[in-house]
Design an enzyme around this catalytic site. Structure first.
Site, PDB file in Angstrom:
ATOM      1  N   LYS A  88       0.712  -1.089   0.146  1.00  0.00           N
ATOM      2  CA  LYS A  88      -0.291   0.001   0.045  1.00  0.00           C
ATOM      3  C   LYS A  88       0.786   1.246   0.095  1.00  0.00           C
ATOM      4  CE  LYS A  88      -4.388  -1.387   1.466  1.00  0.00           C
ATOM      5  NZ  LYS A  88      -4.240  -2.866   1.578  1.00  0.00           N
ATOM      6  N   GLU A 110     -10.319   6.954   2.875  1.00  0.00           N
ATOM      7  CA  GLU A 110     -11.191   6.422   3.277  1.00  0.00           C
ATOM      8  C   GLU A 110     -10.569   4.728   3.821  1.00  0.00           C
ATOM      9  OE1 GLU A 110     -10.584   5.985   0.203  1.00  0.00           O
ATOM     10  OE2 GLU A 110     -10.155   3.967  -0.124  1.00  0.00           O
ATOM     11  N   SER A 369       1.360  -9.859  -1.034  1.00  0.00           N
ATOM     12  CA  SER A 369       1.296  -8.460  -0.776  1.00  0.00           C
ATOM     13  C   SER A 369       1.245  -7.913   0.503  1.00  0.00           C
ATOM     14  CB  SER A 369      -0.345  -8.121  -1.451  1.00  0.00           C
ATOM     15  OG  SER A 369      -1.431  -8.949  -0.632  1.00  0.00           O
TER      16      SER A 369
HETATM   17  C1  LIG Z   1      -5.243  -3.661   1.220  1.00  0.00           C
HETATM   18  C2  LIG Z   1      -4.567  -5.194   1.056  1.00  0.00           C
HETATM   19  C3  LIG Z   1      -5.025  -5.716  -0.115  1.00  0.00           C
HETATM   20  C4  LIG Z   1      -6.322  -5.701  -1.057  1.00  0.00           C
HETATM   21  O1  LIG Z   1      -6.106  -4.484  -1.689  1.00  0.00           O
HETATM   22  P1  LIG Z   1      -5.784  -4.386  -3.265  1.00  0.00           P
HETATM   23  O2  LIG Z   1      -6.134  -3.100  -3.672  1.00  0.00           O
HETATM   24  O3  LIG Z   1      -6.834  -5.480  -4.168  1.00  0.00           O
HETATM   25  O4  LIG Z   1      -4.510  -4.826  -3.707  1.00  0.00           O
HETATM   26  C5  LIG Z   1      -4.075  -7.051  -0.097  1.00  0.00           C
HETATM   27  N1  LIG Z   1      -3.145  -7.429   0.322  1.00  0.00           N
HETATM   28  C6  LIG Z   1      -2.694  -6.825   1.636  1.00  0.00           C
HETATM   29  C7  LIG Z   1      -1.785  -7.290   2.317  1.00  0.00           C
HETATM   30  C8  LIG Z   1      -3.634  -5.566   1.657  1.00  0.00           C
HETATM   31  O5  LIG Z   1      -3.244  -4.779   2.849  1.00  0.00           O
END
Ligand SMILES: *Cc1c(COP(=O)(O)O)cnc(C)c1O
Length: 384
Positions: A88, A110, A369
């Site tokens: 993020k 948000e 992610s």
């Molecule tokens: C917020 C988040 C997501 C989902 O958001 P995307 O916009 O779909 O990438 C996925 N993995 C993690 C670790 C997150 O913090």
């Protein structure tokens, strides 16, 4: 992956469906982003912050033990190792720099689970911007620790009491704030959603994931991966990952939470400033997504994904809570990596399909992610 066509359309999806008062703000943002993105000085400042503050480039690591067990080569793009523990930061640093460049010293955002709110508060603290985060009252209750984190970072959190008092209502409230304050305020959207230019701009800020991974995979394998996988909430880590591979032969797979599968179960509609696919009831009311991973709780999907799915360039299967928990534990036990529950959805799909639609010996890249620290208390509860 090219830019969207006229007025931000990705095929039949995307666009800019906003109150008249927000049209100039979206146009100003679109123009400012276009100039900044072409400006080597802006890019150098962003790259410098991502490197020296954010910890980029994040590594790609091969999972020897788990890969052997599954009969594939499994590579992870390690966004869990970036500052704040997820992808993020890439987006919020980009948007905060852009806000500063536009002379807007107030950020609003948000948040659902609180992760984007924490990221936005982090970027605001770094650049000395004011930050107000809208969060559904139900989420404020559920995510007390993230509320406190945002406050520690100097942000203000405003609980939203309208509607179902969750993420979709927080987005509506943030849009309302923006209408009244566009002169001084930048709305920092957390995923590849909202009115043009957000889906395109956020993807560009996240494409560093895919661009780095493409070069790193090539160095490790000598060829591009056969399958590229990422989880999808709104779709930003997947869009950034896919951007690096869309012009290869790789199979692109975005994995949704079974209880939030806007691609499989959603209906086309116009919500939050864009045309895309959303979970809706028969009257067209937006439904709440249900998943053990709070980061996948957006009841829609970004318009570019809706388009890539419609034209068949990418696939969007889903994974259920129990297989996700099993994948979470398996990665921890075999590789010493505790993943966030969101990318554990991607891994669950890989485990399900290895030796089936993923042929033995394939090279598979998964964007990890985020890290799982935020999820261990929940997983512990679910295992008891
Ligand atoms: C917020 C988040 C997501 C989902 O958001 P995307 O916009 O779909 O990438 C996925 N993995 C993690 C670790 C997150 O913090």
């Amino acid at each position: 992956m090219r830019g969207p066509h006229r007025r931000g359309r990705f095929g039949e999806f995307g666009g800019r469906f906003v109150p008249e008062a927000l049209v100039p703000a979206c146009e100003e943002l679109e123009a400012a982003f276009a100039v900044a993105w072409a400006d080597p000085t802006f890019r150098a400042r962003l790259d410098d912050l991502l490197e020296h503050y954010g910890g980029r480039p994040t590594p790609v690591t091969e999972c020897g033990r788990l890969g052997e067990r599954l009969g594939i080569r499994l590579l992870l793009k390690r966004e869990d190792l970036a500052h704040t523990g997820s992808h993020k930061l890439n987006n919020v640093i980009g948007q905060a720099l852009l806000a500063e460049r536009m002379g807007k010293r107030r950020l609003i955002a948000e948040t659902g689970a609180g992760q984007h709110g924490v990221a936005a508060a982090t970027a605001a603290a770094l650049l000395g911007l004011e930050c107000l985060v809208y969060m559904g009252a139900v989420d404020v209750e559920r995510q007390g620790l993230n509320v406190f984190r945002m406050e520690l970072l100097g942000a203000q959190v405003r609980a939203v009491d309208s509607g179902s008092r969750t993420l979709k209502d927080a987005i509506n409230e943030a849009l309302r704030d923006w209408v009244a304050t566009v002169e001084t305020t930048h709305y920092c959207i957390g995923s590849v959603m909202g009115p043009h230019p957000y889906p395109y701009m956020v993807r560009e800020f996240q494409r560093v994931i895919g661009d780095e991974a493409r070069a790193q995979c090539y160095e490790m394998l000598g060829f591009d991966p056969d399958v590229v996988v990422a989880c999808v909430g709104g779709g930003s880590n997947a869009a950034g990952t896919f951007a690096g591979f869309v012009d290869t032969h790789a199979r692109l797979v975005g994995v949704e939470a079974a209880g939030g599968a806007a691609m499989s179960n959603g209906v086309a509609g116009v919500v939050h400033g864009m045309r895309s696919r959303f979970l809706q009831d028969e009257a067209g009311q937006i439904l709440e997504a249900q998943s053990i991973s709070a980061g996948l709780d957006y009841p829609g999907i970004g318009p570019e994904h809706a388009h890539l799915g419609t034209v068949g360039r990418a696939e969007y299967p889903s994974a259920g809570d129990s297989e996700v928990l099993a994948a979470f534990r398996l990665l921890a036990e075999t590789e010493g990596i505790i993943p966030a529950l969101e990318p554990a959805h991607g891994l669950a799909w890989i485990i399900r399909e290895a030796g089936k639609s993923i042929p033995e010996g394939s090279a598979v890249l998964l964007t990890l992610s985020g890290r799982g620290d935020k999820d261990v208390a929940l997983v512990r509860k679910l295992m008891q």
